[in-house]
Scaffold this motif. Structure first.
Motif, short mmCIF file in Angstrom:
data_model
loop_
_atom_site.label_atom_id
_atom_site.label_comp_id
_atom_site.label_asym_id
_atom_site.label_seq_id
_atom_site.Cartn_x
_atom_site.Cartn_y
_atom_site.Cartn_z
N GLY A 180 2.86 3.94 3.89
CA GLY A 180 2.54 2.80 3.05
C GLY A 180 3.05 1.49 4.05
O GLY A 180 3.61 1.66 5.19
N SER A 207 0.82 -1.23 -0.06
CA SER A 207 0.03 0.06 -0.07
C SER A 207 1.00 0.98 0.05
O SER A 207 2.01 1.16 0.38
CB SER A 207 -1.07 0.02 1.41
OG SER A 207 -0.06 -0.08 2.31
N ILE A 208 0.32 2.24 -0.64
CA ILE A 208 1.20 3.70 -0.63
C ILE A 208 0.18 4.78 -0.27
O ILE A 208 -1.06 4.74 -1.09
CB ILE A 208 1.75 3.84 -2.11
CG1 ILE A 208 3.01 3.14 -1.98
CG2 ILE A 208 2.08 5.16 -2.10
CD1 ILE A 208 4.12 3.54 -1.15
#
Length: 337
Positions: free
Chosen positions: A78, A62-63
């Motif tokens: 993230g 994830s970012i």
């Protein structure tokens, strides 16, 4: 030199209308020293650019930021996932459970050996062996628990943290990218912004630290008259002692430069010298039918050509290029009229 155009008082009434004007005071024209300003481009720079790095290797799961996002120091921006860490945690916890079972058995053997020695059934050597086995089990359990804690900590370090409070400049990775330990995930500009100027070397001796400058509006915008819009004042904080390619570099501090992009350019007016000029309060100038005029204390109306507006000792002034001379007394209309 242009001749001074002086209109009689009666002609002034015809030019400006017959509306009576109240005058607050007389102003004596005298030379004043004003700074000679030069407009140059200043480039927005960040004092520090800190990389947010991966603390473990793995896959970007994830970012939470993009270019331009504002972040706070320590915030999770993230997450990196390494599937091997989950297996490593399971293996470490299983070893810890095994060591705990061995510790339970070693504790029971030690208690039994103490009881038998007390009854004289077994030798003290057997008690020493039981005690040794118990100590080994305790230490083994501690080591296995530490291994499990290390594995869990490595998994927690998959969270990507913002290294400082500021604005994200670049995010060179994408969702699903495989990264290595220490690789840059984002670059954060922190520590405030400043403007960097490059001026021709002929102005090197004229600029100095602490001098006041005027920062132009964003987007190199101008007023209706063509002059650059002034956003806020600034100060020359540093003049670099090296001239490169015929240019001298200086840094300008601004109290709040706003949401400029790093690398964005804007106009900056800096003082490169001084000159003497004649000036009057702006209220003394009237514009009628395209002519700028000033009324003398004698009642005569003088046509003038205006220069730039500036402040002298905190008072607004407008430069008079032609039409007046030092010693003239100008009537300044009452601002309340």
């Amino acid at each position: 030199m242009f001749g001074r155009a002086v209109f009689p008082a009666a002609f002034g009434l015809l030019l400006g209308g017959a509306i009576p004007v109240a005058f607050a005071a007389d102003f004596t024209v005298k030379p004043v020293t004003i700074p000679e300003m030069k407009a140059v481009f200043g480039q927005v720079e960040s004092r520090t650019v800190v990389p947010a790095r991966a603390r473990i290797g793995g896959t970007i799961a994830s970012i939470g930021v993009t270019e331009g996002s504002m972040v706070t120091e320590g915030a999770v921006i993230g997450r990196i996932v390494d599937d091997k860490l989950a297996l490593k945690i399971q293996a470490a916890e299983a070893r810890a459970q095994q060591s705990n079972s061995q510790l339970t058995k070693a504790k029971a053997d030690l208690d039994r050996a103490k009881l038998l020695v007390a009854k004289g059934v077994t030798s003290p050597a057997a008690l020493d062996d039981a005690q040794s086995n118990y100590d080994v089990a305790v230490n083994q359990l501690a080591a296995d628990q530490a291994d499990a804690a290390v594995a869990r900590q490595q998994n927690d370090e998959g969270a990507i943290l913002a290294p400082a409070t500021g604005r994200v400049l670049t995010v060179p990775v994408t969702l699903g990218s495989v990264v290595l330990d220490g690789e840059t995930i984002a670059r954060v500009a922190s520590g405030g912004y400043y403007l960097r100027l490059s001026l021709p070397e002929r102005h090197a001796v004229a600029i100095h630290e602490g001098a006041s400058v005027l920062i132009g509006g964003r987007g190199l915008s101008t007023t209706d008259s063509g002059a650059a819009k002034v956003l806020r004042p600034g100060r020359i904080a540093k003049v670099y002692p090296e001239i490169s390619n015929g240019l001298v570099t200086a840094d300008v501090e601004v109290s709040d430069i706003g949401d400029y992009f790093v690398g964005e350019r804007t106009l900056v007016s800096i003082p490169i010298g001084t000159r003497n000029a004649l000036a009057v309060p702006p209220a003394a100038v009237e514009t009628r039918h395209g002519l700028d005029t000033v009324r003398l204390a004698s009642g005569d109306v003088v046509s003038v050509i205006l220069g730039e507006h500036f402040a002298s000792n905190g008072d607004a002034r407008v430069e008079i290029l032609t039409g007046l001379k030092a010693g003239d007394v100008v009537a300044v209309p009452d601002a309340k009229q």
